[in-house]
Design a protein around this motif. Structure first.
Motif, PDB file in Angstrom:
ATOM      1  N   SER A  54      10.951   1.551  46.137  1.00  0.00           N
ATOM      2  CA  SER A  54      11.714   0.897  45.078  1.00  0.00           C
ATOM      3  C   SER A  54      12.960   0.258  45.676  1.00  0.00           C
ATOM      4  O   SER A  54      13.427   0.634  46.752  1.00  0.00           O
TER       5      SER A  54
ATOM      6  N   ASN B  52      13.252   0.379  37.991  1.00  0.00           N
ATOM      7  CA  ASN B  52      13.628   0.329  39.394  1.00  0.00           C
ATOM      8  C   ASN B  52      12.418  -0.202  40.168  1.00  0.00           C
ATOM      9  O   ASN B  52      11.617   0.569  40.677  1.00  0.00           O
ATOM     10  N   PRO B  53      12.275  -1.519  40.241  1.00  0.00           N
ATOM     11  CA  PRO B  53      11.023  -2.110  40.725  1.00  0.00           C
ATOM     12  C   PRO B  53      10.814  -1.889  42.213  1.00  0.00           C
ATOM     13  O   PRO B  53      11.764  -1.658  42.958  1.00  0.00           O
ATOM     14  N   SER B  54       9.578  -1.999  42.644  1.00  0.00           N
ATOM     15  CA  SER B  54       9.265  -1.879  44.061  1.00  0.00           C
ATOM     16  C   SER B  54       9.641  -3.175  44.772  1.00  0.00           C
ATOM     17  O   SER B  54       9.759  -4.236  44.163  1.00  0.00           O
TER      18      SER B  54
END
Lengths: 75, 75
Positions: A54, B52-54
């Motif tokens: 993340s 909480n993006p990769s």
DNA sequence: GCTGTTGTCAACGGATCAGATGACATCCAT
DNA sequence: ATGGATGTCATCTGATCCGTTGACAACAGC
């Protein structure tokens, strides 16, 4: 960085970048793990490109290494 | 970008960045979603800082927007 | 020969992501 | 005022993450 880069290659490249930044400080994986309150094994997976981390996880790594997050992504 | 930034603030800032880049192209959320083969609702969660993006997810967004990933992280 | 450090791998479990679907209010154009 | 586009929210589900534990080989220093 080339566009439409393969996912696996991208993650491996990112891992290599981190290894390089860590080595420049003469840190072991354990040192880095300690510095960002993470696990030695978690660092290892990251450096080997085994996972797709993340963005905030990466920011914590960057902070521990004392580099800009954006700088860590350049390759 | 300040060090040790709060997670929620960090993600909100990232989202704002993406909204800005998207707006500069006069794109709707749907346009961006189409361009990176993702969901309209997924883009919305990203822009609002709800997730909480990769890192690779973000790279796909950056590619679709035609900007450098590192540039997207600068704020 | 031990002992500690290092890098690497595997597996488990709780947490979270991302795609998908459905819904709703607002705004704009016809 | 009807219809379409837009932004936002909620929920479900499969996939994946991250922390954790345990293990092993290679190496260095005592």
């Amino acid at each position: 960085m080339p566009l439409a880069m393969d996912k696996s290659s991208f993650l491996k490249g990112l891992g290599s970048n981190i290894v390089k930044l860590r080595s420049e400080k003469n840190w072991s994986q354990s040192d880095l793990a300690r510095a960002c309150f993470k696990d030695r094994q978690s660092i290892e997976r990251l450096e080997k490109g085994k996972i797709n981390p993340s963005i905030y996880y990466l920011k914590e790594i960057a902070d521990a290494l004392g580099v800009e997050l954006s700088h860590m992504l350049m390759f």
